[in-house]
Structures are given as C-alpha cells and as structure tokens.
Design an enzyme around this catalytic site. Sequence first.
Site, PDB file in Angstrom:
ATOM      1  N   GLY A 224     102.780  20.267  -9.155  1.00 16.32           N
ATOM      2  CA  GLY A 224     101.878  20.714  -8.107  1.00 16.32           C
ATOM      3  C   GLY A 224     100.498  21.082  -8.606  1.00 16.32           C
TER       4      GLY A 224
ATOM      5  N   SER B 156      97.618  19.413  -8.609  1.00 17.94           N
ATOM      6  CA  SER B 156      96.454  18.691  -8.104  1.00 17.94           C
ATOM      7  C   SER B 156      95.391  19.636  -7.548  1.00 17.94           C
ATOM      8  CB  SER B 156      96.870  17.682  -7.029  1.00 17.94           C
ATOM      9  OG  SER B 156      97.603  18.314  -6.001  1.00 17.94           O
ATOM     10  N   ARG B 157      95.757  20.907  -7.355  1.00 19.77           N
ATOM     11  CA  ARG B 157      94.804  21.882  -6.810  1.00 19.77           C
ATOM     12  C   ARG B 157      95.315  23.295  -7.106  1.00 19.77           C
ATOM     13  NH1 ARG B 157      97.692  19.689  -2.434  1.00 19.77           N
ATOM     14  NH2 ARG B 157      96.085  18.119  -2.141  1.00 19.77           N
TER      15      ARG B 157
ATOM     16  N   LYS C 247     102.530  15.208  -5.636  1.00 21.91           N
ATOM     17  CA  LYS C 247     102.619  14.148  -4.627  1.00 21.91           C
ATOM     18  C   LYS C 247     101.253  13.626  -4.201  1.00 21.91           C
ATOM     19  CE  LYS C 247     104.786  16.432  -1.495  1.00 21.91           C
ATOM     20  NZ  LYS C 247     105.410  16.695  -0.185  1.00 21.91           N
TER      21      LYS C 247
ATOM     22  N   TYR D  43     111.885  31.419   3.395  1.00 19.20           N
ATOM     23  CA  TYR D  43     110.936  31.379   2.277  1.00 19.20           C
ATOM     24  C   TYR D  43     111.374  32.317   1.161  1.00 19.20           C
ATOM     25  CZ  TYR D  43     106.739  31.968  -0.524  1.00 19.20           C
ATOM     26  OH  TYR D  43     105.850  32.029  -1.586  1.00 19.20           O
TER      27      TYR D  43
ATOM     28  N   LYS E  12     111.949  31.269  -2.652  1.00 23.60           N
ATOM     29  CA  LYS E  12     111.125  31.812  -3.738  1.00 23.60           C
ATOM     30  C   LYS E  12     111.976  32.617  -4.714  1.00 23.60           C
ATOM     31  CE  LYS E  12     107.162  31.387  -5.402  1.00 23.60           C
ATOM     32  NZ  LYS E  12     106.509  30.085  -5.591  1.00 23.60           N
TER      33      LYS E  12
END
Length: 272
Positions: free
Chosen positions: A13, A15-16, A38, A164, A168
Amino acid sequence: MTSLAGKTLFITGASRGIGLAIAERAARDGANVAIAAKSDVPNPKLPGTIHSAAQAVNAAGGRGLALKCDIREEDQVRAAVAATVDAFGGIDILINNASAIWLRGALDTPMKRFDLMQEVNARGTFVCAQACLPYLLAAPNPHILTLAPPPSLDPKWWGPHTGYTLAKMGMSFVTLGLAAEFGPQGVAVNALWPRTLIATDALNMIPGVSTANGRSPAIMADAAHVVLTRPAEGFAGEFLIDDEVLAEAGVDDLSGYAVDPSQPLLPDLFLD
C-alpha cells in the site's frame, strides 16, 4: 546501524500516504524499495500510483520497483515477492502498511465491506509475512513492521465499528503471534501506530474528519526509520507509538509535523 543503505524493503500500500512516506525516508538512505499496491493507474479521488511512488523513491536516492499487487490474492503476493528478490537479491524488511477502513456500525456495514477489511488487514498481513519470511530469515537484520495499534478489548473501540476494529486488531494479533514464533529466530516483528490522526488523502474520504487536525505522514516515516535501524535480535512483540519512539531517539519537538499548528491535534483510534 543508523542507515538503511542497501537494504531492501517490501512495502504494501505504498503508492501514497504513510507507506509512501516510509518508502521515501528509506530511499534517502539509498535503500531498495518494492512498492506493492493495487494503484496501477491514477485515481481522481486518491492521487498516487505504484509508478509515481517508484519515481519518488528514485528521486530521493533509492531504487524503486513498482509492483501491481492485490494482497488479498496469494498468487499476486508471492509473485511480487519473487520479483523483489529477482531485482534486489533478497528482502530485509517487510512493512505491512496496506489497510482497509469502514467506520460504521454493524447494521451499516455491508458484508462485502466487512470481508474486504478482514482480507486486506489481518489476512493480508499474514500472507505477506508468510511470503517474505523465507528471505527475512536469511537477512542479517530482518524486520517486520506492521501499522497496527496495541491490542485492546475495550468495548469503546468495538461498539462503534466492530468490523473495522476486528480487522485492525487482527493485524495486531498477527503481529503478536509472528513475534512469538519468529522473534526467537532473530526477526524483529513489531507494530507502529500514530498518537494522532495522520493527514493522508484517505483521511479526507472520512466524513467529518479534517487533515488540519493531524500530523504529516513524515512523523510515521521518521519513527519507522528509528525502529528499522535498530538491531533485530531480541526486539519483537512491541506495540510502538510514533511520538514515544521519536522521544526515545531524542526528538522532543514535534511541532514541525503538525499540518496546521493553529488547530488542535486529534488522537487516533485505539489509544486512550
């Protein structure tokens, strides 16, 4: 060890956001960074792709490798790990950064969203570790660092968004288990979590939350750097908080990380 020069990081993850910040911080040391995510093509809502991230790594002084990879798919994870080893000769560090979020109650959580969170967060953390561990066990100072909170059974964190929280905390419990299994074999398996909200593009997508009340992803990148340059031997099963890590490293003034110093900082989830 104070540098990650020549080390190879596999970051999910990345990419940012926080993942990219960790990648760029390592790149400034001259590290090799595999960007496994992705985001192959630009998304108007979430800027950044694996290609722009790899370019940022190169520009910062490292060697970037863009790998399109959905960590829900075991075959894609294993292919991305193999490509990383082919490119750089091994893997020294795994950063489990990828995560899916949905802050709604049980009646407002579609099962498709529930499944996504479990598959990306807990299962994704496990499968990435499983794929990387053969190479980590052969590395001189191996680390697995997962962006997950200290484990908590406090109902106040479960009631508002059970799906969530389960996903997590799943990452936290995977960390706990892998630390017990592989810590004695010399792999540093730990977790890192921010004290405050971190201003990322993903945060902007949560209604009622402003990045002005958070800190820059740079604080997590700097804290991760401190953790990853520590000797791995005997360092496992720790649930670390970014400001405490930096304080132990002698960094007391965190004002430079605030997005808007005039605004109060909001605490992140799962911390009292």
